[in-house]
Design a protein around this motif. Sequence first.
Motif, PDB file in Angstrom:
ATOM      1  N   MET A  27       0.682  -1.190  -0.098  1.00 55.28           N
ATOM      2  CA  MET A  27      -0.064  -0.143  -0.166  1.00 55.28           C
ATOM      3  C   MET A  27       0.996   1.279  -0.042  1.00 55.28           C
ATOM      4  SD  MET A  27      -3.154  -0.868   2.745  1.00 55.28           S
ATOM      5  CE  MET A  27      -3.877   0.890   2.350  1.00 55.28           C
ATOM      6  N   LEU A  28       1.895   1.046   0.568  1.00 51.01           N
ATOM      7  CA  LEU A  28       2.952   2.359   0.496  1.00 51.01           C
ATOM      8  C   LEU A  28       3.237   2.786  -0.874  1.00 51.01           C
ATOM      9  CD1 LEU A  28       5.707   1.312   2.758  1.00 51.01           C
ATOM     10  CD2 LEU A  28       4.208   3.247   3.184  1.00 51.01           C
ATOM     11  N   ASN A  29       3.098   2.162  -1.881  1.00 46.40           N
ATOM     12  CA  ASN A  29       3.337   2.574  -3.185  1.00 46.40           C
ATOM     13  C   ASN A  29       2.298   3.670  -3.504  1.00 46.40           C
ATOM     14  OD1 ASN A  29       5.444   0.906  -3.816  1.00 46.40           O
ATOM     15  ND2 ASN A  29       4.050  -0.769  -4.327  1.00 46.40           N
ATOM     16  N   ASP A  30       0.874   3.564  -3.136  1.00 38.73           N
ATOM     17  CA  ASP A  30      -0.164   4.410  -3.392  1.00 38.73           C
ATOM     18  C   ASP A  30       0.123   5.741  -2.746  1.00 38.73           C
ATOM     19  OD1 ASP A  30      -1.495   2.185  -4.519  1.00 38.73           O
ATOM     20  OD2 ASP A  30      -2.649   1.826  -2.632  1.00 38.73           O
ATOM     21  N   TYR A  31       1.213   5.783  -1.772  1.00 40.77           N
ATOM     22  CA  TYR A  31       1.298   7.274  -1.239  1.00 40.77           C
ATOM     23  C   TYR A  31       2.644   7.782  -1.375  1.00 40.77           C
ATOM     24  CZ  TYR A  31      -2.886   5.682   0.999  1.00 40.77           C
ATOM     25  OH  TYR A  31      -4.272   5.278   1.249  1.00 40.77           O
ATOM     26  N   TYR A  32       3.208   7.071  -2.406  1.00 40.04           N
ATOM     27  CA  TYR A  32       4.820   7.362  -2.497  1.00 40.04           C
ATOM     28  C   TYR A  32       4.713   8.634  -3.453  1.00 40.04           C
ATOM     29  CZ  TYR A  32       9.444   7.377  -5.019  1.00 40.04           C
ATOM     30  OH  TYR A  32      10.578   7.551  -5.576  1.00 40.04           O
ATOM     31  N   ILE A  33       5.709   9.801  -3.022  1.00 38.88           N
ATOM     32  CA  ILE A  33       5.876  10.830  -3.966  1.00 38.88           C
ATOM     33  C   ILE A  33       7.122  11.203  -4.370  1.00 38.88           C
ATOM     34  CG2 ILE A  33       3.831  11.917  -2.701  1.00 38.88           C
ATOM     35  CD1 ILE A  33       5.438  13.350  -0.892  1.00 38.88           C
ATOM     36  N   GLY A  34       8.071  10.507  -3.788  1.00 34.81           N
ATOM     37  CA  GLY A  34       9.388  10.718  -4.421  1.00 34.81           C
ATOM     38  C   GLY A  34      10.624  10.287  -3.295  1.00 34.81           C
ATOM     39  N   ASP A  35      11.869  10.468  -3.940  1.00 28.78           N
ATOM     40  CA  ASP A  35      12.809   9.810  -2.858  1.00 28.78           C
ATOM     41  C   ASP A  35      13.439  11.069  -2.243  1.00 28.78           C
ATOM     42  OD1 ASP A  35      12.518   7.406  -3.971  1.00 28.78           O
ATOM     43  OD2 ASP A  35      14.193   7.701  -5.441  1.00 28.78           O
ATOM     44  N   LEU A  36      14.176  10.589  -0.906  1.00 32.30           N
ATOM     45  CA  LEU A  36      14.798  11.652  -0.105  1.00 32.30           C
ATOM     46  C   LEU A  36      16.076  12.032  -0.820  1.00 32.30           C
ATOM     47  CD1 LEU A  36      15.154  13.210   2.580  1.00 32.30           C
ATOM     48  CD2 LEU A  36      16.336  11.149   3.283  1.00 32.30           C
ATOM     49  N   LYS A  37      16.541  13.067  -1.082  1.00 35.46           N
ATOM     50  CA  LYS A  37      17.586  13.472  -1.662  1.00 35.46           C
ATOM     51  C   LYS A  37      18.752  12.897  -1.013  1.00 35.46           C
ATOM     52  CE  LYS A  37      18.763  17.912  -3.904  1.00 35.46           C
ATOM     53  NZ  LYS A  37      18.818  19.515  -3.729  1.00 35.46           N
ATOM     54  N   LYS A  38      19.806  12.439  -1.664  1.00 36.13           N
ATOM     55  CA  LYS A  38      20.751  11.465  -1.276  1.00 36.13           C
ATOM     56  C   LYS A  38      21.629  12.318  -0.439  1.00 36.13           C
ATOM     57  CE  LYS A  38      19.538   7.689  -2.823  1.00 36.13           C
ATOM     58  NZ  LYS A  38      18.837   6.722  -2.020  1.00 36.13           N
ATOM     59  N   GLU A  39      22.107  13.516  -0.776  1.00 41.30           N
ATOM     60  CA  GLU A  39      23.071  14.059  -0.089  1.00 41.30           C
ATOM     61  C   GLU A  39      22.482  14.817   1.285  1.00 41.30           C
ATOM     62  OE1 GLU A  39      21.346  16.799  -3.121  1.00 41.30           O
ATOM     63  OE2 GLU A  39      22.282  15.022  -3.213  1.00 41.30           O
ATOM     64  N   GLU A  40      20.945  14.817   1.351  1.00 41.19           N
ATOM     65  CA  GLU A  40      20.614  15.270   2.629  1.00 41.19           C
ATOM     66  C   GLU A  40      20.846  14.629   3.933  1.00 41.19           C
ATOM     67  OE1 GLU A  40      18.318  17.624   3.092  1.00 41.19           O
ATOM     68  OE2 GLU A  40      19.011  18.546   1.308  1.00 41.19           O
ATOM     69  N   SER A  41      21.384  14.861   4.915  1.00 44.94           N
ATOM     70  CA  SER A  41      21.382  14.063   6.083  1.00 44.94           C
ATOM     71  C   SER A  41      20.221  14.569   7.040  1.00 44.94           C
ATOM     72  CB  SER A  41      22.708  14.530   6.998  1.00 44.94           C
ATOM     73  OG  SER A  41      22.762  15.585   7.085  1.00 44.94           O
ATOM     74  N   PHE A  42      19.445  13.491   7.367  1.00 40.88           N
ATOM     75  CA  PHE A  42      18.200  13.851   8.010  1.00 40.88           C
ATOM     76  C   PHE A  42      18.310  14.282   9.416  1.00 40.88           C
ATOM     77  CE2 PHE A  42      14.035  13.012  10.052  1.00 40.88           C
ATOM     78  CZ  PHE A  42      13.241  13.665   9.412  1.00 40.88           C
ATOM     79  N   VAL A  43      17.857  15.355  10.092  1.00 41.88           N
ATOM     80  CA  VAL A  43      17.879  15.635  11.302  1.00 41.88           C
ATOM     81  C   VAL A  43      16.465  16.013  11.598  1.00 41.88           C
ATOM     82  CG1 VAL A  43      18.492  17.343  12.866  1.00 41.88           C
ATOM     83  CG2 VAL A  43      20.227  17.029  11.143  1.00 41.88           C
ATOM     84  N   ALA A  44      15.981  15.218  12.378  1.00 38.29           N
ATOM     85  CA  ALA A  44      14.581  15.391  13.027  1.00 38.29           C
ATOM     86  C   ALA A  44      14.103  16.716  13.500  1.00 38.29           C
ATOM     87  CB  ALA A  44      14.397  14.274  14.032  1.00 38.29           C
TER      88      ALA A  44
END
Length: 138
Positions: free
Chosen positions: A68-85
């Motif tokens: 079901m995740l496929n129904d809500y997929y909108i894109g990929d996280l930009k690779k050079e991005e380091s995620f900080v909550a």
Amino acid sequence: MTRLITAQEVAEHNTEESVWFIIKGKVYDATKFLDEHPGGAEVMIEQAGLDATIAFNDVGHSADAMEMLNDYYIGDLKKEESFVAPAKTIQPTKPAATSQKKLFLAIPPRVWDIVIPTSIGVCLFFAYKRLIQFQQIK
């Protein structure tokens, strides 16, 4: 072409009006799924704007849920991005009411399993003693 989304953009979608999250480097917009989520909307809103990979995996979703995740997929996280909550604002909870009803319910059930039968026994004991005294007077 796959849309690349920054962590900052995901972090901006952290309310019940717009629920985006990251799972395994992919970005999902689950806003329309809130009312249908079996675990309740609150669970998803808690993860809004965050990397929800660990939370999603910890629950042990079914193969259907993963599909079901496929129904809500909108894109990929930009690779050079380091995620900080982002820091979530926590709403203060209202102090509990101190009515008798609330206090009664706040006592663990195991206590009531002891208190109620004991109270009944004590009442019956005194009623029996009173009955014996009444019969002796006659």
